[in-house]
Motif scaffolding. Sequence first.
Motif, PDB file in Angstrom:
ATOM      1  N   SER A  84      -3.107   7.858   3.453  1.00  0.00           N
ATOM      2  CA  SER A  84      -2.452   7.172   2.335  1.00  0.00           C
ATOM      3  C   SER A  84      -3.371   6.208   1.601  1.00  0.00           C
ATOM      4  O   SER A  84      -2.971   5.604   0.618  1.00  0.00           O
ATOM      5  N   ARG A  85      -4.601   6.046   2.103  1.00  0.00           N
ATOM      6  CA  ARG A  85      -5.584   5.201   1.439  1.00  0.00           C
ATOM      7  C   ARG A  85      -6.930   5.910   1.469  1.00  0.00           C
ATOM      8  O   ARG A  85      -7.322   6.461   2.503  1.00  0.00           O
ATOM      9  N   ALA A  86      -7.635   5.885   0.354  1.00  0.00           N
ATOM     10  CA  ALA A  86      -8.938   6.545   0.266  1.00  0.00           C
ATOM     11  C   ALA A  86      -9.622   6.156  -1.017  1.00  0.00           C
ATOM     12  O   ALA A  86      -8.981   5.759  -1.997  1.00  0.00           O
ATOM     13  N   LEU A 118      -1.497   6.575  -3.827  1.00  0.00           N
ATOM     14  CA  LEU A 118      -2.731   6.458  -3.044  1.00  0.00           C
ATOM     15  C   LEU A 118      -3.502   5.239  -3.528  1.00  0.00           C
ATOM     16  O   LEU A 118      -3.648   5.033  -4.732  1.00  0.00           O
ATOM     17  N   ILE A 119      -4.005   4.432  -2.600  1.00  0.00           N
ATOM     18  CA  ILE A 119      -4.757   3.232  -2.971  1.00  0.00           C
ATOM     19  C   ILE A 119      -6.059   3.170  -2.168  1.00  0.00           C
ATOM     20  O   ILE A 119      -6.213   3.844  -1.145  1.00  0.00           O
ATOM     21  N   TYR A 172      -8.547  10.813  -7.521  1.00  0.00           N
ATOM     22  CA  TYR A 172      -7.896  10.219  -8.679  1.00  0.00           C
ATOM     23  C   TYR A 172      -6.695  11.028  -9.161  1.00  0.00           C
ATOM     24  O   TYR A 172      -5.876  10.513  -9.928  1.00  0.00           O
ATOM     25  N   CYS A 173      -6.565  12.249  -8.685  1.00  0.00           N
ATOM     26  CA  CYS A 173      -5.393  13.042  -9.052  1.00  0.00           C
ATOM     27  C   CYS A 173      -4.105  12.413  -8.536  1.00  0.00           C
ATOM     28  O   CYS A 173      -3.027  12.651  -9.092  1.00  0.00           O
ATOM     29  N   VAL A 174      -4.195  11.590  -7.470  1.00  0.00           N
ATOM     30  CA  VAL A 174      -2.984  10.953  -6.931  1.00  0.00           C
ATOM     31  C   VAL A 174      -3.057   9.423  -6.919  1.00  0.00           C
ATOM     32  O   VAL A 174      -2.206   8.773  -6.324  1.00  0.00           O
TER      33      VAL A 174
END
Length: 366
Positions: free
Chosen positions: A261-263, A274-275, A267-269
């Motif tokens: 959930s973080r990465a 997503l952060i 950039y699509c999400v």
Amino acid sequence: MGHFSSMFNGWARSFSIKKASSSGNCGGREAVEVMAKEAKKNDLILHSSGFVNVNGSNNFTSLYSKRGEKGVNQDCFIVWEEFGGQEDMLFCGVFDGHGPWGHYVAKRVRESMPSSLLCNWQETLAEASLDPDFDLQAEKKLHRFNIWKHSYLKTCAAIDQELEHHRRIDSFNSGTTALTIVRQGESIFVANVGDSRAVLATMSDDGNLEPVQLTIDFKPNLPQEAERIIQCKGRVFCLGDEPGVHRVWLPHEESPGLAMSRAFGDYCVKDFGLISVPEVTQRNITSRDQFVVLATDGVWDVVSNQEAVQIVSSTPNRAKSAKRLVECAARAWKRKRRGIAVDDISAVCLFFHPCSIQQVTVPKES
């Protein structure tokens, strides 16, 4: 106390105070780059399998990575001893790329993060020392943590922004996790973006080594993570052939299916929950704390915290501790996850004390 105070004053005198530009540059960027070049020349930086053992240092670091069965190895890592020219500081981290360009993204973040963090730390340190309301004597540990946390938040935001506009790396459908530690004296500062994990081995009252998990695996099904994603119109669910593996999906497409959930990147999400914001924590090292393991999910998918501590502590040669952990994980993949391609597996073992662990027992899991 005197050493820490003089360090504050030294950075304040040495670095001009400038606001960071949109690219994340800071006033001391050139000086930081010189430091990095000198560190590489003096073998204080390592980003391949091996070990770092600087004479006179309290740190001993073992690193190892093994390519899985999915193609190119998208894991990478780094150790920088005497971080920022400070004898009592060390930086280390592991990065787990994913997607078609994941290995490029991971290496780019590995390349950018140490220097960017050091630069932002120097600026924040100098600004704090020039603040007339700053009272180092009152809350030294709290100020240290706040300075590192602020520096990490600023660094991660700048790196993610830089990646989005990088001309040679396509991060739209690719990204990387980042788990890093700074050791400063007898404190460690941990920053985690993604689902890699840091586990500390500490001595219990009865003389056994026990694992302490220092980070959260940021998976999409964690309540606070799922809530954020859903509020941003993203979706979280498992595929029928992957029960228990929750992934992040676009509102109206079955893509990209991220298992964290973080990465950085992806950039699509990024508009759908997503952060790249790190969780930053601190721990003060005691004589009971022996070492910490930083590893990608290729280890933790098949090896428990207790097993990892046991494997590392029972390795006679500390220089080979990361390799032994990775090889044990690779064997566990083939035993526990038959029919599933083995993931890339990487680990960094950071020992806090110069002497080998003596006469310790790690109880096996029942």
